[in-house]
Design a protein around this motif. Structure first.
Motif, short mmCIF file in Angstrom:
data_model
loop_
_atom_site.label_atom_id
_atom_site.label_comp_id
_atom_site.label_asym_id
_atom_site.label_seq_id
_atom_site.Cartn_x
_atom_site.Cartn_y
_atom_site.Cartn_z
N ARG A 1 23.59 61.98 23.84
CA ARG A 1 24.88 61.72 24.82
C ARG A 1 24.42 61.25 26.36
O ARG A 1 24.84 59.79 26.44
N GLU B 1 34.30 67.57 32.99
CA GLU B 1 33.67 66.96 31.89
C GLU B 1 33.13 65.33 32.42
O GLU B 1 31.71 64.02 32.96
N TRP C 1 29.95 63.89 33.74
CA TRP C 1 29.57 62.91 32.82
C TRP C 1 28.77 60.83 34.46
O TRP C 1 28.09 60.39 33.72
N HIS D 1 26.11 61.22 35.66
CA HIS D 1 25.26 60.61 35.10
C HIS D 1 24.63 58.98 34.93
O HIS D 1 23.49 58.27 35.17
N ALA E 1 20.92 68.39 31.72
CA ALA E 1 22.19 68.53 31.06
C ALA E 1 21.54 69.43 29.82
O ALA E 1 20.64 69.92 29.85
N ASP E 2 22.12 70.28 28.91
CA ASP E 2 22.03 71.10 28.03
C ASP E 2 21.91 69.91 27.00
O ASP E 2 21.63 68.94 26.52
N ALA F 1 21.53 70.12 23.70
CA ALA F 1 22.56 69.41 22.91
C ALA F 1 23.32 68.54 22.86
O ALA F 1 24.03 67.68 22.31
N GLN F 2 23.47 68.43 24.04
CA GLN F 2 23.76 66.83 24.90
C GLN F 2 23.25 65.75 25.01
O GLN F 2 23.61 64.59 25.19
#
Length: 146
Positions: free
Chosen positions: A95, A72, A76, A79, A88-89, A91-92
């Motif tokens: 973030r 992770e 990130w 990112h 990204a998913d 669900a994230q």
């Protein structure tokens, strides 16, 4: 004492520009390919790779799955560097930081995935939100939720 109604949290501020929304009809199975084609077109027309965030509601994009295999923190960090297209998913999505262009591939996942991600994706998109998926599902979400 009468209560004053408060604005809905999703309401943009007066100074916020509302991004353009583009819908690309695609099946759940074809949504990821449609998103890839949209990203390629954006890059071919001069958009910087770091301007683009791609979110998926179903299976992860192969790049994201590969990069997450390194952990992770490394994922990130890419990112945060903002040098390249980031996948990204959904669900994230909360973030992920905003980028000028957000592409959403409605490629399966729970029925509520599109409803959950589209308002967040719209909030993250500075200029353009591209949504690849079933037009009926997307329009019902965008019409009611955004």
């Amino acid at each position: 004492v009468p209560r004053t109604p408060q604005a809905a949290p999703a309401a943009p501020s007066v100074s916020a520009a509302v991004p353009q929304i583009q819908l690309i009809p695609a099946s759940a199975e074809g949504a990821l390919d449609a998103a890839e084609e949209a990203v390629d077109l954006l890059l071919d027309t001069g958009r910087a790779p770091g301007d683009v965030l791609v979110l998926t509601t179903g299976d992860l994009h192969p790049w994201a799955a590969h990069e997450l295999s390194f952990g992770e923190a490394a994922y990130w960090a890419q990112h945060d560097a903002g040098d390249d297209v980031f996948y990204a998913d959904a669900a994230q999505a909360a973030r992920a930081s905003g980028r000028p262009v957000v592409v959403v591939a409605v490629n399966g996942g729970p029925a509520s995935a599109a409803a959950a991600v589209l308002p967040v994706a719209l909030a993250r998109a500075g200029a353009l939100l591209i949504v690849c998926g079933d037009p009926k599902e997307i329009n019902s979400v965008l019409g009611a939720g955004v």
